[in-house]
Design a protein around this motif. Structure first.
Motif, PDB file in Angstrom:
ATOM      1  N   GLN A   1       0.845  -1.197   0.000  1.00  0.00           N
ATOM      2  CA  GLN A   1       0.000   0.000   0.000  1.00  0.00           C
ATOM      3  C   GLN A   1       0.878   1.243   0.000  1.00  0.00           C
ATOM      4  OE1 GLN A   1      -2.885   0.238   3.219  1.00  0.00           O
ATOM      5  NE2 GLN A   1      -4.373   1.200   1.872  1.00  0.00           N
ATOM      6  N   ARG A   2       1.495   1.471  -1.169  1.00  0.00           N
ATOM      7  CA  ARG A   2       2.357   2.625  -1.358  1.00  0.00           C
ATOM      8  C   ARG A   2       2.252   3.115  -2.786  1.00  0.00           C
ATOM      9  NH1 ARG A   2       8.316   0.895   0.077  1.00  0.00           N
ATOM     10  NH2 ARG A   2       8.721   2.979  -0.709  1.00  0.00           N
ATOM     11  N   ALA A   3       2.571   4.374  -2.978  1.00  0.00           N
ATOM     12  CA  ALA A   3       2.614   4.924  -4.330  1.00  0.00           C
ATOM     13  C   ALA A   3       3.907   4.479  -5.009  1.00  0.00           C
ATOM     14  CB  ALA A   3       2.558   6.441  -4.292  1.00  0.00           C
ATOM     15  N   GLY A   4       3.829   4.202  -6.290  1.00  0.00           N
ATOM     16  CA  GLY A   4       5.016   3.850  -7.060  1.00  0.00           C
ATOM     17  C   GLY A   4       4.994   2.420  -7.557  1.00  0.00           C
ATOM     18  N   THR A   5       6.093   2.026  -8.192  1.00  0.00           N
ATOM     19  CA  THR A   5       6.295   0.631  -8.599  1.00  0.00           C
ATOM     20  C   THR A   5       7.557   0.125  -7.919  1.00  0.00           C
ATOM     21  OG1 THR A   5       7.561   1.293 -10.571  1.00  0.00           O
ATOM     22  CG2 THR A   5       5.200   0.962 -10.843  1.00  0.00           C
ATOM     23  N   PHE A   6       7.590  -1.151  -7.605  1.00  0.00           N
ATOM     24  CA  PHE A   6       8.663  -1.701  -6.774  1.00  0.00           C
ATOM     25  C   PHE A   6       9.149  -3.023  -7.342  1.00  0.00           C
ATOM     26  CE2 PHE A   6       7.870   1.496  -3.679  1.00  0.00           C
ATOM     27  CZ  PHE A   6       6.512   1.731  -3.754  1.00  0.00           C
ATOM     28  N   SER A   7      10.439  -3.135  -7.564  1.00  0.00           N
ATOM     29  CA  SER A   7      11.016  -4.345  -8.159  1.00  0.00           C
ATOM     30  C   SER A   7      11.693  -5.255  -7.141  1.00  0.00           C
ATOM     31  CB  SER A   7      12.017  -3.955  -9.253  1.00  0.00           C
ATOM     32  OG  SER A   7      13.082  -3.218  -8.694  1.00  0.00           O
ATOM     33  N   LYS A   8      11.759  -4.831  -5.915  1.00  0.00           N
ATOM     34  CA  LYS A   8      12.401  -5.651  -4.880  1.00  0.00           C
ATOM     35  C   LYS A   8      11.337  -6.366  -4.065  1.00  0.00           C
ATOM     36  CE  LYS A   8      16.539  -2.810  -4.499  1.00  0.00           C
ATOM     37  NZ  LYS A   8      17.295  -3.781  -5.315  1.00  0.00           N
ATOM     38  N   GLY A   9      11.537  -7.651  -3.882  1.00  0.00           N
ATOM     39  CA  GLY A   9      10.555  -8.453  -3.180  1.00  0.00           C
ATOM     40  C   GLY A   9      10.323  -8.009  -1.754  1.00  0.00           C
ATOM     41  N   ASN A  10      11.356  -7.494  -1.110  1.00  0.00           N
ATOM     42  CA  ASN A  10      11.178  -7.101   0.293  1.00  0.00           C
ATOM     43  C   ASN A  10      10.413  -5.789   0.440  1.00  0.00           C
ATOM     44  OD1 ASN A  10      13.117  -5.244  -0.434  1.00  0.00           O
ATOM     45  ND2 ASN A  10      14.757  -6.173   0.752  1.00  0.00           N
ATOM     46  N   SER A  11       9.994  -5.204  -0.664  1.00  0.00           N
ATOM     47  CA  SER A  11       9.115  -4.029  -0.609  1.00  0.00           C
ATOM     48  C   SER A  11       7.661  -4.423  -0.360  1.00  0.00           C
ATOM     49  CB  SER A  11       9.191  -3.242  -1.921  1.00  0.00           C
ATOM     50  OG  SER A  11      10.485  -2.733  -2.147  1.00  0.00           O
ATOM     51  N   TYR A  12       7.348  -5.699  -0.556  1.00  0.00           N
ATOM     52  CA  TYR A  12       5.961  -6.155  -0.519  1.00  0.00           C
ATOM     53  C   TYR A  12       5.679  -6.969   0.739  1.00  0.00           C
ATOM     54  CZ  TYR A  12       5.909  -4.968  -5.491  1.00  0.00           C
ATOM     55  OH  TYR A  12       5.980  -4.310  -6.708  1.00  0.00           O
ATOM     56  N   PRO A  13       4.711  -6.545   1.549  1.00  0.00           N
ATOM     57  CA  PRO A  13       4.359  -7.324   2.740  1.00  0.00           C
ATOM     58  C   PRO A  13       3.314  -8.415   2.476  1.00  0.00           C
ATOM     59  CG  PRO A  13       3.250  -5.210   2.781  1.00  0.00           C
ATOM     60  CD  PRO A  13       4.132  -5.206   1.566  1.00  0.00           C
ATOM     61  N   TYR A  14       2.613  -8.305   1.354  1.00  0.00           N
ATOM     62  CA  TYR A  14       1.522  -9.248   1.098  1.00  0.00           C
ATOM     63  C   TYR A  14       1.818 -10.061  -0.153  1.00  0.00           C
ATOM     64  CZ  TYR A  14      -0.688  -5.983   4.289  1.00  0.00           C
ATOM     65  OH  TYR A  14      -0.951  -5.182   5.367  1.00  0.00           O
ATOM     66  N   TRP A  15       1.633 -11.389  -0.020  1.00  0.00           N
ATOM     67  CA  TRP A  15       1.958 -12.321  -1.110  1.00  0.00           C
ATOM     68  C   TRP A  15       0.854 -13.354  -1.279  1.00  0.00           C
ATOM     69  CZ3 TRP A  15       6.492 -12.171  -4.033  1.00  0.00           C
ATOM     70  CH2 TRP A  15       7.437 -11.227  -3.618  1.00  0.00           C
ATOM     71  N   GLY A  16       0.674 -13.785  -2.525  1.00  0.00           N
ATOM     72  CA  GLY A  16      -0.192 -14.905  -2.790  1.00  0.00           C
ATOM     73  C   GLY A  16       0.544 -16.218  -2.614  1.00  0.00           C
ATOM     74  N   GLN A  17      -0.164 -17.311  -2.878  1.00  0.00           N
ATOM     75  CA  GLN A  17       0.403 -18.642  -2.652  1.00  0.00           C
ATOM     76  C   GLN A  17       1.171 -19.149  -3.863  1.00  0.00           C
ATOM     77  OE1 GLN A  17      -2.622 -18.146  -3.737  1.00  0.00           O
ATOM     78  NE2 GLN A  17      -2.837 -19.637  -5.401  1.00  0.00           N
ATOM     79  N   GLY A  18       1.013 -18.500  -5.000  1.00  0.00           N
ATOM     80  CA  GLY A  18       1.751 -18.872  -6.200  1.00  0.00           C
ATOM     81  C   GLY A  18       0.951 -19.765  -7.134  1.00  0.00           C
ATOM     82  N   THR A  19       1.292 -19.704  -8.409  1.00  0.00           N
ATOM     83  CA  THR A  19       0.684 -20.564  -9.411  1.00  0.00           C
ATOM     84  C   THR A  19       1.781 -21.049 -10.350  1.00  0.00           C
ATOM     85  OG1 THR A  19      -1.095 -20.739 -11.062  1.00  0.00           O
ATOM     86  CG2 THR A  19       0.089 -18.648 -10.975  1.00  0.00           C
ATOM     87  N   GLN A  20       1.755 -22.338 -10.668  1.00  0.00           N
ATOM     88  CA  GLN A  20       2.820 -22.940 -11.475  1.00  0.00           C
ATOM     89  C   GLN A  20       2.595 -22.655 -12.955  1.00  0.00           C
ATOM     90  OE1 GLN A  20       5.634 -24.949 -10.519  1.00  0.00           O
ATOM     91  NE2 GLN A  20       6.167 -24.638 -12.679  1.00  0.00           N
ATOM     92  N   VAL A  21       3.639 -22.211 -13.603  1.00  0.00           N
ATOM     93  CA  VAL A  21       3.649 -22.047 -15.059  1.00  0.00           C
ATOM     94  C   VAL A  21       4.750 -22.947 -15.611  1.00  0.00           C
ATOM     95  CG1 VAL A  21       4.139 -20.481 -16.973  1.00  0.00           C
ATOM     96  CG2 VAL A  21       2.746 -19.716 -15.033  1.00  0.00           C
ATOM     97  N   THR A  22       4.385 -23.832 -16.536  1.00  0.00           N
ATOM     98  CA  THR A  22       5.341 -24.739 -17.147  1.00  0.00           C
ATOM     99  C   THR A  22       5.275 -24.574 -18.665  1.00  0.00           C
ATOM    100  OG1 THR A  22       5.069 -26.326 -15.345  1.00  0.00           O
ATOM    101  CG2 THR A  22       6.102 -27.121 -17.377  1.00  0.00           C
ATOM    102  N   VAL A  23       6.409 -24.273 -19.256  1.00  0.00           N
ATOM    103  CA  VAL A  23       6.485 -24.071 -20.705  1.00  0.00           C
ATOM    104  C   VAL A  23       7.329 -25.191 -21.288  1.00  0.00           C
ATOM    105  CG1 VAL A  23       7.064 -22.484 -22.563  1.00  0.00           C
ATOM    106  CG2 VAL A  23       6.339 -21.592 -20.336  1.00  0.00           C
ATOM    107  N   SER A  24       6.719 -25.985 -22.147  1.00  0.00           N
ATOM    108  CA  SER A  24       7.425 -27.111 -22.748  1.00  0.00           C
ATOM    109  C   SER A  24       8.057 -26.693 -24.072  1.00  0.00           C
ATOM    110  CB  SER A  24       6.465 -28.270 -22.975  1.00  0.00           C
ATOM    111  OG  SER A  24       5.448 -27.903 -23.889  1.00  0.00           O
ATOM    112  N   SER A  25       9.183 -27.316 -24.387  1.00  0.00           N
ATOM    113  CA  SER A  25       9.899 -26.977 -25.622  1.00  0.00           C
ATOM    114  C   SER A  25       9.431 -27.816 -26.794  1.00  0.00           C
ATOM    115  CB  SER A  25      11.397 -27.157 -25.420  1.00  0.00           C
ATOM    116  OG  SER A  25      11.667 -28.478 -25.020  1.00  0.00           O
TER     117      SER A  25
END
Length: 124
Positions: free
Chosen positions: A100-124
């Motif tokens: 909850q801040r103005a701006g964009t942030f590229s460092k993970g430690n800037s974010y206090p809230y996270w989701g559980q994640g979703t798997q993306v698999t790209v086959s060759s």
């Protein structure tokens, strides 16, 4: 406080597309900056893209610039990551994060809230 739930991951062939969603709880999602990160087992978490509260400002890692697009719909309390021209090296668990801040942030430690994640698999 906000809770985040990612969806949209899956298995896709190289060159294909996926759209990830990040659904947020709470009424103040529009005041949060959102970021997307990814992680491969054994490697550090990697920044993918970020968007400010209004959607007017975005940032991308060099590895996805021109292929991925981050966006948001504050009326739906949802953030998105459109992934095109996918490559096998894009395979990872993708996480959305919010702060909850103005701006964009590229460092993970800037974010206090996270989701559980979703798997993306790209086959060759």
């Amino acid at each position: 406080q906000v809770q985040l739930v990612e969806s949209g991951g899956g298995l896709v062939q190289a060159g294909g597309s996926l759209r990830l969603s990040c659904a947020a709880s709470g009424r103040t999602f529009g005041s949060y900056a959102v970021g997307w990160f990814r992680q491969v087992p054994g490697k550090e978490r990697e920044f993918v893209a970020a968007i400010n509260w209004s959607g007017a400002s975005t940032d991308y890692s060099d590895s996805v610039k021109g292929r991925f697009t981050i966006s948001r719909d504050n009326a739906k309390n949802t953030g998105y990551l459109q992934m095109n021209s996918l490559k096998p090296e894009d395979t990872a668990v993708y996480y959305c994060a919010a702060v909850q801040r103005a701006g964009t942030f590229s460092k993970g430690n800037s974010y206090p809230y996270w989701g559980q994640g979703t798997q993306v698999t790209v086959s060759s």
